[in-house]
Design an enzyme around this catalytic site. Sequence first.
Site, PDB file in Angstrom:
ATOM      1  N   TYR A  76      -3.955  -9.321  15.757  1.00 34.61           N
ATOM      2  CA  TYR A  76      -3.762  -8.214  14.824  1.00 34.61           C
ATOM      3  C   TYR A  76      -4.905  -7.210  14.921  1.00 34.61           C
ATOM      4  O   TYR A  76      -4.692  -5.992  15.039  1.00 34.61           O
ATOM      5  CB  TYR A  76      -3.634  -8.760  13.407  1.00 34.61           C
ATOM      6  CG  TYR A  76      -3.546  -7.715  12.328  1.00 34.61           C
ATOM      7  CD1 TYR A  76      -2.392  -6.978  12.138  1.00 34.61           C
ATOM      8  CD2 TYR A  76      -4.614  -7.481  11.465  1.00 34.61           C
ATOM      9  CE1 TYR A  76      -2.305  -6.019  11.134  1.00 34.61           C
ATOM     10  CE2 TYR A  76      -4.535  -6.540  10.452  1.00 34.61           C
ATOM     11  CZ  TYR A  76      -3.381  -5.807  10.300  1.00 34.61           C
ATOM     12  OH  TYR A  76      -3.299  -4.867   9.302  1.00 34.61           O
ATOM     13  N   VAL A 117       0.827  -1.203   0.000  1.00 29.56           N
ATOM     14  CA  VAL A 117       0.000   0.000   0.000  1.00 29.56           C
ATOM     15  C   VAL A 117       0.862   1.254   0.000  1.00 29.56           C
ATOM     16  O   VAL A 117       0.633   2.182  -0.781  1.00 29.56           O
ATOM     17  CB  VAL A 117      -0.961   0.006   1.199  1.00 29.56           C
ATOM     18  CG1 VAL A 117      -1.728   1.325   1.276  1.00 29.56           C
ATOM     19  CG2 VAL A 117      -1.944  -1.162   1.116  1.00 29.56           C
ATOM     20  N   SER A 150      -7.614  -1.603   9.780  1.00 29.46           N
ATOM     21  CA  SER A 150      -8.066  -2.860   9.170  1.00 29.46           C
ATOM     22  C   SER A 150      -9.519  -3.126   9.516  1.00 29.46           C
ATOM     23  O   SER A 150      -9.981  -2.808  10.619  1.00 29.46           O
ATOM     24  CB  SER A 150      -7.210  -4.028   9.679  1.00 29.46           C
ATOM     25  OG  SER A 150      -7.780  -5.283   9.309  1.00 29.46           O
ATOM     26  N   ARG A 203      16.848   1.584   6.514  1.00 26.32           N
ATOM     27  CA  ARG A 203      18.288   1.763   6.276  1.00 26.32           C
ATOM     28  C   ARG A 203      18.491   2.445   4.927  1.00 26.32           C
ATOM     29  O   ARG A 203      17.581   2.482   4.090  1.00 26.32           O
ATOM     30  CB  ARG A 203      19.003   0.418   6.307  1.00 26.32           C
ATOM     31  CG  ARG A 203      18.530  -0.545   5.239  1.00 26.32           C
ATOM     32  CD  ARG A 203      19.079  -1.943   5.433  1.00 26.32           C
ATOM     33  NE  ARG A 203      18.533  -2.556   6.628  1.00 26.32           N
ATOM     34  CZ  ARG A 203      17.380  -3.241   6.628  1.00 26.32           C
ATOM     35  NH1 ARG A 203      16.653  -3.343   5.524  1.00 26.32           N
ATOM     36  NH2 ARG A 203      16.934  -3.799   7.725  1.00 26.32           N
ATOM     37  N   GLY A 234      -4.986 -23.287 -14.859  1.00 28.25           N
ATOM     38  CA  GLY A 234      -6.143 -24.107 -15.199  1.00 28.25           C
ATOM     39  C   GLY A 234      -6.482 -25.151 -14.157  1.00 28.25           C
ATOM     40  O   GLY A 234      -7.091 -26.188 -14.470  1.00 28.25           O
ATOM     41  N   ALA A 259       2.823   1.684   7.860  1.00 28.15           N
ATOM     42  CA  ALA A 259       3.696   0.666   8.444  1.00 28.15           C
ATOM     43  C   ALA A 259       2.983  -0.044   9.590  1.00 28.15           C
ATOM     44  O   ALA A 259       2.229   0.559  10.349  1.00 28.15           O
ATOM     45  CB  ALA A 259       4.986   1.305   8.953  1.00 28.15           C
ATOM     46  N   ALA A 260       3.232  -1.344   9.695  1.00 31.20           N
ATOM     47  CA  ALA A 260       2.624  -2.133  10.763  1.00 31.20           C
ATOM     48  C   ALA A 260       3.260  -3.504  10.809  1.00 31.20           C
ATOM     49  O   ALA A 260       3.905  -3.947   9.849  1.00 31.20           O
ATOM     50  CB  ALA A 260       1.115  -2.277  10.531  1.00 31.20           C
TER      51      ALA A 260
END
Length: 324
Positions: free
Chosen positions: A142, A11, A116, A34, A191, A71-72
């Site tokens: 979460y 995202v 969320s 970094r 398929g 961020a998470a």
Amino acid sequence: MILVTGATGFVGSAVVQRLLADDDSRQVVVAVRRDGQQWPAKVLPRVTGELEPSTDWTVALDGVSAVIHCAARVHVMSDTDAEPLEEFRRVNVEGTLNLARQAAAAGVRRFVFVSSIKVNGESTQLGSPFKADDAPAPLDAYGVSKMEAEQGLRELATQTGMEVVIIRPPLVYGPGVKANFAAMMRWLQRGVPLPLGAIHNQRSLVALGNLVDLIVLCLTHPAAANQTFLVSDGEDVSTSELLRRMGQALGRPARLVPLPASILKLAAAMVGKSDVAQRLCGSLQVDISKTRQLLGWTPPLSLDEGLLRAAAGSLELTNGDTRC
């Protein structure tokens, strides 16, 4: 300037691209773990390290007027941490509130938090979608961590005056999508017959482009301040119908076997995959009427347009894969 966290993620990277495309004079700050990654000229990478309760955001927040927090510690299907809730809390709650407190102290005007739908819960009864102002009912670590982060952000907004906007997406799909959605596209491309031709549930999804469009709108819309919004493509589909339309987007007919959902759930339970069966067979609908009415927002992409974009990304990856 706008700070985007999680800017290398699914995202966050799309948010950065959209911000630059909307205004080529805009500077976007990205928080990175970094040095080393290459960024477009208008992107200012600032090294902050991990999202931690003790992270110093001073450099990243310098000159920033708004934050988009993507961020998470993400939801994973099988968490090996001995105390998963405590680890989710450490990053998603304490890490987020540490950033938000420093943002408020630095004079940031608005803080957009990508949360969320798991804050609302895991499933809905058919025809009874989640609404933005429903009482939270998270069922996993979460979801609990996202709910607690939301609660802390609302308190901080009251204390400091920094405006907070919370967005709760359901499953997000688009170019570069991974996990179960990517697996389904691979099965269709190959398929593989799938026993999912008789699933009569209803699920809401959101195309990456639609989610990003709402996030960017929430940066500046006056009515978004201190509100919570749900987001989707505005069209709910059954798992069976989704697979058929994914097949159309991929140019491959979906080979669906009409196995009753009850048999699928029983088989999944026997192999310890009841959670997978729930996502495939259960309903999860969201009501975006508040988002539409308060913000005047309409999803710019239809479900089929979103699937075409996801399929194009999947086919590009497949065509570029030279492994035997």
